[in-house]
Design a protein around this motif. Structure first.
Motif, PDB file in Angstrom:
ATOM      1  N   CYS A 185       0.847  -1.197   0.000  1.00 39.88           N
ATOM      2  CA  CYS A 185       0.000   0.000   0.000  1.00 39.88           C
ATOM      3  C   CYS A 185       0.881   1.245   0.000  1.00 39.88           C
ATOM      4  O   CYS A 185       1.442   1.629   1.029  1.00 39.88           O
ATOM      5  CB  CYS A 185      -0.944  -0.008   1.203  1.00 39.88           C
ATOM      6  SG  CYS A 185      -2.383  -1.050   0.955  1.00 39.88           S
ATOM      7  N   ASP A 186       0.967   1.828  -1.154  1.00 41.63           N
ATOM      8  CA  ASP A 186       1.856   2.948  -1.406  1.00 41.63           C
ATOM      9  C   ASP A 186       1.018   4.224  -1.501  1.00 41.63           C
ATOM     10  O   ASP A 186      -0.054   4.231  -2.115  1.00 41.63           O
ATOM     11  CB  ASP A 186       2.626   2.671  -2.706  1.00 41.63           C
ATOM     12  CG  ASP A 186       3.399   3.871  -3.181  1.00 41.63           C
ATOM     13  OD1 ASP A 186       2.972   4.483  -4.171  1.00 41.63           O
ATOM     14  OD2 ASP A 186       4.425   4.183  -2.572  1.00 41.63           O
ATOM     15  N   LEU A 187       1.498   5.296  -0.907  1.00 37.88           N
ATOM     16  CA  LEU A 187       0.741   6.542  -0.859  1.00 37.88           C
ATOM     17  C   LEU A 187       0.402   7.073  -2.244  1.00 37.88           C
ATOM     18  O   LEU A 187      -0.745   7.433  -2.534  1.00 37.88           O
ATOM     19  CB  LEU A 187       1.534   7.590  -0.076  1.00 37.88           C
ATOM     20  CG  LEU A 187       0.884   8.961   0.122  1.00 37.88           C
ATOM     21  CD1 LEU A 187      -0.449   8.827   0.819  1.00 37.88           C
ATOM     22  CD2 LEU A 187       1.816   9.869   0.913  1.00 37.88           C
ATOM     23  N   SER A 188       1.373   7.099  -3.116  1.00 34.94           N
ATOM     24  CA  SER A 188       1.152   7.604  -4.463  1.00 34.94           C
ATOM     25  C   SER A 188       0.126   6.770  -5.222  1.00 34.94           C
ATOM     26  O   SER A 188      -0.740   7.301  -5.926  1.00 34.94           O
ATOM     27  CB  SER A 188       2.482   7.625  -5.228  1.00 34.94           C
ATOM     28  OG  SER A 188       2.299   8.065  -6.551  1.00 34.94           O
ATOM     29  N   SER A 189       0.196   5.446  -5.073  1.00 36.36           N
ATOM     30  CA  SER A 189      -0.741   4.566  -5.770  1.00 36.36           C
ATOM     31  C   SER A 189      -2.163   4.712  -5.238  1.00 36.36           C
ATOM     32  O   SER A 189      -3.132   4.642  -5.997  1.00 36.36           O
ATOM     33  CB  SER A 189      -0.289   3.109  -5.633  1.00 36.36           C
ATOM     34  OG  SER A 189       0.984   2.916  -6.215  1.00 36.36           O
ATOM     35  N   LEU A 190      -2.305   4.910  -3.927  1.00 31.67           N
ATOM     36  CA  LEU A 190      -3.634   5.067  -3.346  1.00 31.67           C
ATOM     37  C   LEU A 190      -4.309   6.349  -3.831  1.00 31.67           C
ATOM     38  O   LEU A 190      -5.524   6.373  -4.049  1.00 31.67           O
ATOM     39  CB  LEU A 190      -3.551   5.061  -1.817  1.00 31.67           C
ATOM     40  CG  LEU A 190      -3.305   3.713  -1.156  1.00 31.67           C
ATOM     41  CD1 LEU A 190      -3.029   3.884   0.331  1.00 31.67           C
ATOM     42  CD2 LEU A 190      -4.484   2.786  -1.363  1.00 31.67           C
ATOM     43  N   LEU A 191      -3.535   7.411  -3.998  1.00 33.72           N
ATOM     44  CA  LEU A 191      -4.120   8.664  -4.465  1.00 33.72           C
ATOM     45  C   LEU A 191      -4.694   8.527  -5.866  1.00 33.72           C
ATOM     46  O   LEU A 191      -5.671   9.199  -6.215  1.00 33.72           O
ATOM     47  CB  LEU A 191      -3.080   9.784  -4.429  1.00 33.72           C
ATOM     48  CG  LEU A 191      -2.592  10.231  -3.049  1.00 33.72           C
ATOM     49  CD1 LEU A 191      -1.631  11.395  -3.178  1.00 33.72           C
ATOM     50  CD2 LEU A 191      -3.765  10.604  -2.147  1.00 33.72           C
ATOM     51  N   LYS A 192      -4.106   7.648  -6.668  1.00 37.52           N
ATOM     52  CA  LYS A 192      -4.613   7.441  -8.029  1.00 37.52           C
ATOM     53  C   LYS A 192      -5.992   6.798  -8.039  1.00 37.52           C
ATOM     54  O   LYS A 192      -6.717   6.894  -9.023  1.00 37.52           O
ATOM     55  CB  LYS A 192      -3.643   6.554  -8.825  1.00 37.52           C
ATOM     56  CG  LYS A 192      -2.282   7.164  -9.049  1.00 37.52           C
ATOM     57  CD  LYS A 192      -1.388   6.178  -9.789  1.00 37.52           C
ATOM     58  CE  LYS A 192       0.022   6.713  -9.928  1.00 37.52           C
ATOM     59  NZ  LYS A 192       0.916   5.764 -10.612  1.00 37.52           N
ATOM     60  N   LEU A 193      -6.357   6.113  -6.946  1.00 40.39           N
ATOM     61  CA  LEU A 193      -7.627   5.406  -6.891  1.00 40.39           C
ATOM     62  C   LEU A 193      -8.784   6.290  -6.451  1.00 40.39           C
ATOM     63  O   LEU A 193      -9.933   5.877  -6.533  1.00 40.39           O
ATOM     64  CB  LEU A 193      -7.525   4.220  -5.924  1.00 40.39           C
ATOM     65  CG  LEU A 193      -6.381   3.236  -6.149  1.00 40.39           C
ATOM     66  CD1 LEU A 193      -6.471   2.108  -5.128  1.00 40.39           C
ATOM     67  CD2 LEU A 193      -6.407   2.673  -7.560  1.00 40.39           C
TER      68      LEU A 193
END
Length: 320
Positions: A185-193
């Motif tokens: 669970c990566d911060l940058s990846s979560l923001l994309k969702l």
């Protein structure tokens, strides 16, 4: 289209888990990736645990420099344990999901360990600066009380920072997709969702990255400029080599750590290629903890001597 005919998108209340992404869907490659990660994981644990044991039980290594090396080793074992075991599970099993609570915990812990590691490396640069540039003041400035205070201040401040970042992320609505294009669970990846406007999150991430990472990196560079200027004035080549040997490894690890993290977090979220993010995340989440005991400690002459002393004591006690 009438308002009643617009399909409803699921919001954050309907998302209970996040599927993580493997490096490959081919079973043989998945098994190979899991094996490689496990080998690096166990090597990291063994190397860092060895350093912790040696520094704890060898009184000759009870100095500020080795106090922070031991702290860094403990941190590295915790840091890599947050991501690698779960990654190996999703590589080997059919299910790739992580619960929302597990994802939040992983994000929180990764953020803490990343930031604290950077602060520890910065403190170690400060330690080297005082030891080389102000050796007469070293016992006063870097006394045990100050070392403990700096360690606690780093950890406590990052607990607040990581808690704020995690809470600010999970207040968003996730309605685009719940698939995290990352092996943790990566911060940058979560923001994309998120289907919520993430501009404020991106601005806060950029500011905190520039202030914390940029500030630490600038402080370290300035410290080592002063260190190298002082070392070059040493009269003998042996003294210069000894001083350089305690500084260069940290610069190598810091460069890998900061550059790979910046490749993911400093640029805008929407422009980050997924493969590049994944590769960069491997570098900053797995490679530094793996390299630290090799570069920073096990090549260290005093650590090697401590290993020899422990082995001699074991052999001597075994013969009795």
């Amino acid at each position: 289209m009438a308002k009643g005919n617009v399909p409803k998108m699921p919001n954050s209340s309907t998302v209970t888990e996040f599927p993580l992404t493997r490096f490959s869907d081919v079973w043989e490659l998945r098994a190979l990736h899991a094996l490689l990660l496990l080998l690096m994981y166990f090597a990291t644990l063994v190397g860092n645990l060895l350093i912790v044991i040696l520094i704890t039980f060898d009184w000759k290594l009870h100095t500020p420099m080795y106090f922070f090396i031991r702290n860094l080793s403990v941190l590295d074992m915790c840091y890599i344990s947050v991501t690698v075991p779960k990654a190996c599970v999703i590589f080997l099993l059919d299910s790739t999901a992580i619960s929302m609570a597990g994802c939040a915990a992983q994000l929180f812990l990764v953020d803490i360990f990343v930031t604290v590691e950077l602060l520890f490396i910065t403190i170690m640069a400060c330690d080297r600066y005082v030891a080389i540039c102000q050796p007469l003041h070293y016992p006063v400035i870097m006394n045990p009380r100050v070392c403990v205070q700096m360690t606690l201040a780093s950890v406590l401040s990052d607990l607040v920072h990581s808690g704020f970042q995690t809470g600010n992320t999970f207040r968003l609505s996730f309605c685009q997709s719940n698939i995290v294009h990352q092996f943790f669970c990566d911060l940058s990846s979560l923001l994309k969702l998120s289907c919520t406007d993430t501009l404020n999150n991106e601005i806060l991430i950029f500011i905190s990255s520039v202030v914390i990472a940029g500030g630490c990196f600038a402080f370290i560079i300035m410290s080592y400029i002063h260190i190298f200027s002082t070392v070059l004035m040493f009269p003998t080549r042996g003294e210069r080599r000894k001083a350089f040997s305690t500084c260069v490894p940290y610069i190598v690890v810091l460069t890998i750590f900061v550059s790979s993290g910046a490749a993911v977090y400093v640029k805008p979220v929407s422009s980050s290629p997924t493969f590049q993010d994944t590769l960069s995340s491997v570098f900053y989440s797995i490679v530094p903890p793996f390299l630290n005991p090799i570069i920073c400690s096990l090549r260290n002459k005093w650590i090697k001597e401590a290993v020899k002393r422990v082995m001699r004591r074991k052999l001597y006690s075994g013969k009795r």
